[in-house]
Enzyme design. Structure first.
Site, PDB file in Angstrom:
ATOM      1  CG  ASP A  29      -2.221   0.736   1.021  1.00  0.00           C
ATOM      2  OD1 ASP A  29      -2.314   1.517   0.044  1.00  0.00           O
ATOM      3  OD2 ASP A  29      -3.148   0.531   1.816  1.00  0.00           O
ATOM      4  CG  ASP A  68      -9.077   2.323  -0.012  1.00  0.00           C
ATOM      5  OD1 ASP A  68      -8.517   1.252  -0.337  1.00  0.00           O
ATOM      6  OD2 ASP A  68      -8.450   3.283   0.473  1.00  0.00           O
TER       7      ASP A  68
END
Length: 631
Positions: free
Chosen positions: A395, A456
């Site tokens: 990430d 997300d």
């Protein structure tokens, strides 16, 4: 003339008047005839190069209509355009190598990869834009004149635009496209040229400093075309991205983030893993919160040591359930409260005399530094060498701020080096690329990662649009998609569990819900759906994709067709009032007839012109059908 011959298309250039021009680009044989690009008129108030379909131009050659390379000392540069055909695809790669032949550095204000001409004077541009949690929104604009521009200055491709563009005539039809293989800041623009063609420029953002005797290569720019419009162009991109990917199985995963957040307690994680294994999940991923100092988002980044000394035993307990084990990491970021920052405050991007900008309570490491690169490499080696980890979710939850764009190339190069190192030394490890969702989705990352996290936002109705845009540019075997709880954080509009599963089946299936709260009925339904997904997974990941409103069709190499469909509109009212079934027309069918899993037979003509029938109800709002060819 030089013709680059791809699978079904060709790209022809010719040297004229001191530069190289595009002659033709399209299906095989399109070059046999007068070029649609050649300027036939007088040239006034500009240079000849400004009106030409030139393949690569410096600012000295093309001062008015837009150059691909801009530098104050072009006479000290040797510029070598490069072309590479990707075997078995309709993709041509283009880039340039620039060598400084002088005895002092040269600053390139613009380092474009290519100039790309398309024979449309009034182009319809299709692009993907959005923001965090709204990535990959398909947009279109007709450009009768002027210039259209996209860029990212975030140090990553970013959430605002994908480094991808498709061009058609204003009425649609044949499509041409470009996609940039660059994991840093970038730009793409399209202009309607004076001679009546569309010209695209694409490359990394400058400045780029080239030292004496040094050679700098621009990012690769992938070019593609298809007579079958945007859907055909998408299939070209899918085919190309499969050449970049390893033949590894993308397993059904469970990620514990939405269930536990930062509260990573191994007893609860193990309970979730047991439930996941029982319904057919193959991989258990522990997300953020597993390392020291990570009670919330203000600490811990940089100190990549498990908070619980029994971490190794926990990993083995998960694996004993028959699950692979995965872990979330964010190597490039650091928390100001971490031990790493206390020991090496100079390792972050900063400007002397100025405050350091916090985003999500974290700073960004200067990965262009060799000592930072070595630290991160040794950190990854320690984690992957000490524990049985077979999956990394990589990430990056903040963009660069104090980083000068001149440092972009060093950061990107070492990011690629780290991914290459993981792949070479730990080939069993699957890497998922993520940057606060879909902020790092580019061909260079895709060539080094196995799956991509598009957003997300897992809200089912929002995710439909996100996945539609993603599949326009990228292949389904790369698209990680989760089933999450409904109503959820992003989308309070309820949808059935079946809807959420069928939606997630469109790519690489994952589950991010809190399984401890699921009923026995939900767990039983999930068990059936996961088993069914495993039976069609290979077709979804490798089949030819055709998209239509609220449905996606996948055609396998053996002729099997899988159709995923969702209802997002009004119901017909049947059986209480007259109403007809909803229909999904299929395309590009290879067989003359098909049979579904229940034995019903359909002609290809019926499926193409009448369509596959679905009868929706408030409770039954999604379904999938598998059609087998009848010989």
């Amino acid at each position: 003339m030089t013709t680059y011959r791809m699978k079904t298309t060709s790209y022809t250039t010719a040297d004229r008047d001191g530069w190289t021009e595009l002659v033709a680009w399209g299906p095989h044989g399109v070059e046999d005839g007068p070029s649609p690009f050649t300027n036939q008129g007088e040239i006034h108030f500009m240079t000849a190069a400004d009106a030409a379909p030139i393949e690569y131009a410096t600012s000295w050659q093309r001062p008015f209509s837009g150059a691909d390379l801009d530098a104050p000392a072009v006479d000290r540069l040797r510029i070598e355009p490069k072309y590479e055909v990707v075997p078995g695809t309709d993709v041509l790669l283009r880039w340039v190598e620039v060598t400084n032949t002088g005895d002092s550095e040269v600053v390139l204000e613009r380092l474009g990869s290519a100039g790309v001409c398309v024979p449309t004077g009034k182009p319809l541009l299709t692009f993907l834009s959005g923001q965090w949690a709204r990535e990959f929104q398909r947009r279109q604009v007709v450009l009768p004149a002027g210039r259209f521009q996209m860029e990212s200055r975030f140090g990553v491709p970013g959430h605002g635009y994908a480094p991808w563009l498709a061009v058609q005539d204003a009425e649609g039809g044949q499509a041409w496209g470009v996609s940039l293989a660059w994991s840093g800041s970038w730009e793409i623009d399209a202009s309607v040229e004076p001679a009546g063609i569309t010209r695209i420029r694409a490359g990394r953002l400058g400045p780029v400093v080239v030292g004496p005797g040094e050679t700098v290569a621009s990012p690769r720019l992938a070019l593609a075309s298809s007579v079958d419009g945007l859907d055909g162009l998408a299939r070209v991109w899918h085919e190309y991205e499969r050449t970049l990917s390893r033949p590894v199985e993308r397993k059904v995963l469970y990620n514990s983030w939405e269930a536990t957040g930062f509260d990573v307690q191994f007893d609860r994680q193990l309970a979730l893993a047991k439930r996941a294994a029982a319904i057919g999940v193959e991989l258990f991923v522990v997300d953020d919160g597993w390392f020291v100092g990570r009670d919330d988002d203000t600490g811990g980044l940089g100190d990549w040591e498990p908070a619980d000394p029994s971490f190794g035993e926990f990993v083995e307990e998960v694996r004993a359930l028959g699950l692979d084990f995965g872990l979330w990491v964010e190597p490039e970021s650091v928390s100001p409260k971490s031990r790493l920052y206390a020991e090496h405050p100079d390792w972050v991007y900063h400007r002397d005399g100025h405050d350091r900008t916090l985003i999500r309570n974290q700073l960004l490491l200067n990965l262009g530094r060799e000592d930072v690169f070595e630290f991160l490499r040794s950190t990854l080696d320690r984690l992957l060498g000490s524990y049985a980890i077979s999956y990394l979710k990589w990430d990056m939850n903040r963009p660069a701020t104090e980083r000068d764009l001149a440092l972009d190339g060093a950061h990107v190069a070492n990011y690629h080096r780290l991914l290459d190192h993981v792949r070479e030394r730990y080939p069993h490890v699957t890497v998922e690329a993520c940057a606060g969702g879909g902020g790092r989705t580019d061909l260079a990352t895709i060539a080094r990662a196995d799956v991509v996290w598009p957003s997300d936002n897992t809200g089912p109705l929002d995710r439909l649009a996100i996945q539609d845009g993603f599949l326009l540019a990228h292949a389904p075997h790369l698209m990680s998609s989760w089933v999450t709880d409904s109503p959820g954080f992003f989308d309070p509009r309820p949808r059935s569990l079946r809807f959420r599963f069928v939606l997630a089946m469109a790519g690489v299936l994952g589950i991010g819900a809190d399984l401890s709260r699921w009923t026995d009925e939900q767990l039983a339904e999930a068990t059936v759906l996961i088993a069914q997904y495993k039976e069609i997974r290979s077709i979804i990941h490798s089949g030819q994709v055709c998209r239509s409103p609220n449905a996606v069709q996948y055609s396998g190499a053996d002729g099997t067709v899988v159709v995923l469909a969702w209802n997002t509109g009004e119901l017909t009212g049947a059986p209480f009032v007259p109403g007809r079934s909803s229909r999904v027309p299929l395309t590009a069918l290879a067989a003359e007839s098909y049979v579904d899993e229940s034995g019903r037979r359909f002609s290809a003509s019926h499926l193409t012109h009448a369509g596959l029938a679905f009868d929706w109800t408030p409770e039954f709002d999604a379904d999938f059908t598998v059609l087998h060819p009848v010989s």
